[in-house]
Write a protein that holds these residues in place. Structure first.
Motif, PDB file in Angstrom:
ATOM      1  N   UNK A 191       0.856  -1.189   0.000  1.00 25.81           N
ATOM      2  CA  UNK A 191       0.000   0.000   0.000  1.00 25.81           C
ATOM      3  C   UNK A 191       0.892   1.238   0.000  1.00 25.81           C
ATOM      4  N   UNK A 192       0.707   2.171  -0.933  1.00 22.54           N
ATOM      5  CA  UNK A 192       1.553   3.377  -0.965  1.00 22.54           C
ATOM      6  C   UNK A 192       1.575   4.108   0.369  1.00 22.54           C
ATOM      7  N   UNK A 193       2.714   4.731   0.666  1.00 20.88           N
ATOM      8  CA  UNK A 193       2.935   5.332   1.980  1.00 20.88           C
ATOM      9  C   UNK A 193       2.212   6.655   2.184  1.00 20.88           C
ATOM     10  N   UNK A 194       1.795   7.296   1.107  1.00 24.79           N
ATOM     11  CA  UNK A 194       1.100   8.580   1.234  1.00 24.79           C
ATOM     12  C   UNK A 194      -0.127   8.588   0.338  1.00 24.79           C
ATOM     13  N   UNK A 195      -1.027   9.511   0.631  1.00 21.22           N
ATOM     14  CA  UNK A 195      -2.229   9.656  -0.184  1.00 21.22           C
ATOM     15  C   UNK A 195      -1.871  10.036  -1.612  1.00 21.22           C
ATOM     16  N   UNK A 196      -0.904  10.921  -1.785  1.00 16.07           N
ATOM     17  CA  UNK A 196      -0.508  11.360  -3.125  1.00 16.07           C
ATOM     18  C   UNK A 196       0.035  10.183  -3.939  1.00 16.07           C
ATOM     19  N   UNK A 197       0.845   9.335  -3.314  1.00 18.39           N
ATOM     20  CA  UNK A 197       1.382   8.169  -4.015  1.00 18.39           C
ATOM     21  C   UNK A 197       0.267   7.203  -4.388  1.00 18.39           C
ATOM     22  N   UNK A 198      -0.729   7.066  -3.517  1.00 18.60           N
ATOM     23  CA  UNK A 198      -1.861   6.181  -3.798  1.00 18.60           C
ATOM     24  C   UNK A 198      -2.659   6.690  -4.986  1.00 18.60           C
ATOM     25  N   UNK A 199      -2.887   7.999  -5.051  1.00 20.71           N
ATOM     26  CA  UNK A 199      -3.624   8.589  -6.170  1.00 20.71           C
ATOM     27  C   UNK A 199      -2.907   8.273  -7.483  1.00 20.71           C
ATOM     28  N   UNK A 200      -1.602   8.459  -7.515  1.00 19.15           N
ATOM     29  CA  UNK A 200      -0.834   8.199  -8.740  1.00 19.15           C
ATOM     30  C   UNK A 200      -0.856   6.715  -9.098  1.00 19.15           C
ATOM     31  N   UNK A 201      -0.728   5.856  -8.080  1.00 21.98           N
ATOM     32  CA  UNK A 201      -0.748   4.412  -8.346  1.00 21.98           C
ATOM     33  C   UNK A 201      -2.091   3.998  -8.938  1.00 21.98           C
ATOM     34  N   UNK A 202      -3.176   4.504  -8.370  1.00 20.57           N
ATOM     35  CA  UNK A 202      -4.518   4.136  -8.831  1.00 20.57           C
ATOM     36  C   UNK A 202      -4.731   4.585 -10.275  1.00 20.57           C
ATOM     37  N   UNK A 203      -4.297   5.797 -10.597  1.00 18.26           N
ATOM     38  CA  UNK A 203      -4.429   6.288 -11.977  1.00 18.26           C
ATOM     39  C   UNK A 203      -3.640   5.414 -12.947  1.00 18.26           C
ATOM     40  N   UNK A 204      -2.407   5.077 -12.575  1.00 16.22           N
ATOM     41  CA  UNK A 204      -1.574   4.245 -13.445  1.00 16.22           C
ATOM     42  C   UNK A 204      -2.194   2.864 -13.656  1.00 16.22           C
ATOM     43  N   UNK A 205      -2.778   2.317 -12.587  1.00 15.56           N
ATOM     44  CA  UNK A 205      -3.385   0.989 -12.689  1.00 15.56           C
ATOM     45  C   UNK A 205      -4.590   1.022 -13.631  1.00 15.56           C
ATOM     46  N   UNK A 206      -5.400   2.057 -13.507  1.00 19.06           N
ATOM     47  CA  UNK A 206      -6.553   2.195 -14.404  1.00 19.06           C
ATOM     48  C   UNK A 206      -6.116   2.306 -15.857  1.00 19.06           C
ATOM     49  N   UNK A 207      -5.105   3.135 -16.105  1.00 16.30           N
ATOM     50  CA  UNK A 207      -4.646   3.334 -17.476  1.00 16.30           C
ATOM     51  C   UNK A 207      -4.118   2.038 -18.086  1.00 16.30           C
ATOM     52  N   UNK A 208      -3.559   1.185 -17.250  1.00 11.77           N
ATOM     53  CA  UNK A 208      -2.961  -0.056 -17.752  1.00 11.77           C
ATOM     54  C   UNK A 208      -3.963  -1.191 -17.875  1.00 11.77           C
ATOM     55  N   UNK A 209      -4.923  -1.264 -16.959  1.00  9.92           N
ATOM     56  CA  UNK A 209      -5.749  -2.472 -16.864  1.00  9.92           C
ATOM     57  C   UNK A 209      -7.240  -2.249 -17.065  1.00  9.92           C
ATOM     58  N   UNK A 210      -7.726  -1.033 -17.103  1.00 16.45           N
ATOM     59  CA  UNK A 210      -9.152  -0.794 -17.337  1.00 16.45           C
ATOM     60  C   UNK A 210      -9.383  -0.743 -18.833  1.00 16.45           C
ATOM     61  N   UNK A 211      -9.764  -1.894 -19.393  1.00 14.33           N
ATOM     62  CA  UNK A 211      -9.954  -2.022 -20.836  1.00 14.33           C
ATOM     63  C   UNK A 211     -11.300  -2.706 -21.089  1.00 14.33           C
ATOM     64  N   UNK A 212     -11.877  -2.508 -22.283  1.00  9.23           N
ATOM     65  CA  UNK A 212     -13.182  -3.110 -22.584  1.00  9.23           C
ATOM     66  C   UNK A 212     -13.135  -4.634 -22.538  1.00  9.23           C
ATOM     67  N   UNK A 213     -14.229  -5.237 -22.035  1.00  6.43           N
ATOM     68  CA  UNK A 213     -14.357  -6.700 -21.998  1.00  6.43           C
ATOM     69  C   UNK A 213     -15.828  -7.056 -21.834  1.00  6.43           C
ATOM     70  N   UNK A 214     -16.225  -8.163 -22.413  1.00  4.54           N
ATOM     71  CA  UNK A 214     -17.622  -8.593 -22.319  1.00  4.54           C
ATOM     72  C   UNK A 214     -18.016  -8.884 -20.869  1.00  4.54           C
TER      73      UNK A 214
END
Length: 448
Positions: free
Chosen positions: A237-260
């Motif tokens: 778990x990221x150590x700060x709120x700011x790091x968590x925000x960046x991690x969450x955005x990066x994860x969405x950009x990489x893995x939130x893709x269309x699927x049935x």
């Protein structure tokens, strides 16, 4: 000493009579009277609406010191209670619901959910929705320390620690951990879900609320949910709120893709969310469109929903903005908390031994709603059924006797894992689970 009675007597003789007061008001211009009344009400609403917010910041602001200090998870939970129970309870409850909904845009999550078959039928969808809301509300609303006096969690150690006053939060978390252990869930998917529980309440408050969350409140959400994440065994778990925000955005950009499977799981959930809406005059179809309007574009695209008309999106934003404006400036605050569960520790009858709980709000299919005990109650339930508030009358098939936290989840697991839940909850709490919440409490009920 004689001067005061003399003064009061003189004052009373010179006060205007009732007729003079009425005559004075008659000469006030109507526009001035209305304007004065509005200004008075605005001042009154302003003074009372921010009272809890200001009191909470006076209490914890100096300790936090704009990020230079530290607040504990117990203090963070207390800070959160202002927004979740009083200021914006309905909005933030939906924020958590949409946080879970948003995870369905990740194919690895939606494929797992689709494979469980829990979202295939109206019956399983409605129970999953009800149980998930109640379990999460129990973590948030019941003391994470297990004690009515949070300081007990620090001093209650040694070879014979005192049992928790209110172990409901850790019983709910232990049950959740036990249910999750039945499936293979990646740490990254766990962490992404946790990040949404931290971030979405603030996003929804900024977008739709009558006020934003303050920096102290945003930090409190981070501290509280990180503690929940640690007790769930989530790693990295990221150590700060700011790091968590960046991690969450990066994860969405990489893995939130269309699927049935994204669309399949999302569609079942949307139908549950709007299940109480009537089909007549296209109201349900419009409600589906409104739900889509609430989604951010990456979420909508990953679930294969089309973009909604510009006019509908702007109308929704305008309507929510107007509601927030009226609430902020014209409405007095709630005098009582509004929350999916009763947060106050219930009184337990010694003869009962094993308390069963009931929500304070019910889904369209009314799981855990008590059966009426009088003729008037039956008429009330039939009227609610006729009005479309509920889909059917409460009864044993919907667990009308109430719920026990260690039983929640899919019906096929209802009678499994109880002793392990108690053991895990005691480990999470750092003290025994005793009394009516324990296995002994269950056995006592079985003997009655």
């Amino acid at each position: 000493m004689d001067a005061l009675p003399t003064f009061l007597s003189h004052l009373l003789r010179h006060l205007p009579s009732q007729a003079e007061i009425v005559e004075w008001f008659r000469h006030i211009p109507p526009l001035l009277a209305v304007s004065g009344g509005i200004l008075f009400w605005l001042a009154l609403a302003r003074a009372f609406r921010w009272r809890r917010y200001n009191a909470m910041h006076r209490k914890y602001g100096p300790k936090w010191s704009n990020g230079k200090g530290i607040i504990t998870p117990e203090e963070a939970q207390d800070i959160m209670s202002v927004s979740t129970r009083y200021d914006m309870p309905m909005l933030l409850n939906y924020a958590l619901a949409f946080a879970l909904f948003k995870t369905y845009g990740i194919p690895s999550i939606s494929k797992l959910l689709a494979s469980t078959k829990e979202l295939k039928s109206k019956e399983t969808v409605s129970k999953r929705y009800a149980d998930t809301e109640l379990l999460i509300a129990t973590w948030v609303g019941c003391p994470i320390s297990g004690f009515l006096d949070a300081s007990m969690s620090v001093t209650n150690n040694g070879p014979n620690p005192k049992p928790a006053d209110d172990p409901r939060a850790m019983l709910a978390l232990a049950r959740t951990n036990w249910l999750h252990s039945k499936y293979r869930i990646s740490n990254e998917d766990y962490l992404y879900t946790l990040s949404l529980f931290i971030l979405e309440p603030g996003n929804w408050a900024k977008r739709f609320g009558w006020r934003k969350l303050s920096p102290l409140e945003e930090h409190a959400y981070y501290v509280f949910w990180v503690e929940i994440g640690n007790r769930m065994g989530i790693r990295d778990i990221p150590d700060t709120l700011e790091e968590l925000i960046n991690w969450s955005k990066d994860y969405e950009e990489s893995y939130m893709v269309p699927a049935d499977t994204n669309k399949e799981v999302a569609g079942s959930t949307v139908e549950e969310l709007i299940s109480f809406v009537p089909e007549t005059f296209g109201v349900k179809a419009l409600s589906r469109r409104i739900v889509v309007c609430l989604m951010e574009d990456p979420v909508r695209e990953s679930m294969l929903y089309p973009e909604q008309p510009w006019l509908l999106r702007k109308s929704l934003d305008a309507g929510m903005g107007l509601a927030a404006f009226v609430q902020r400036w014209f409405l007095l605050p709630r005098s009582r908390e509004k929350f999916p569960i009763v947060t106050k520790l219930p009184k337990v009858d010694d003869k009962v031994g094993c308390p069963r709980l009931h929500p304070t709000k019910y889904t369209y299919r009314p799981w855990y709603r008590p059966e009426p005990m009088s003729a008037f109650g039956v008429l009330r339930e039939k009227l609610l059924l006729k009005l479309g508030v509920y889909s059917e009358m409460p009864g044993p098939h919907l667990k009308s006797s109430g719920y026990r936290l260690e039983e929640m989840g899919p019906l096929r697991f209802e009678n499994d894992g109880h002793e392990e839940i108690m053991r895990r909850a005691a480990e999470l709490q750092g003290c025994p689970i005793a009394g009516p919440w324990s296995m002994e409490g269950r056995k006592q009920q079985e003997l009655i």
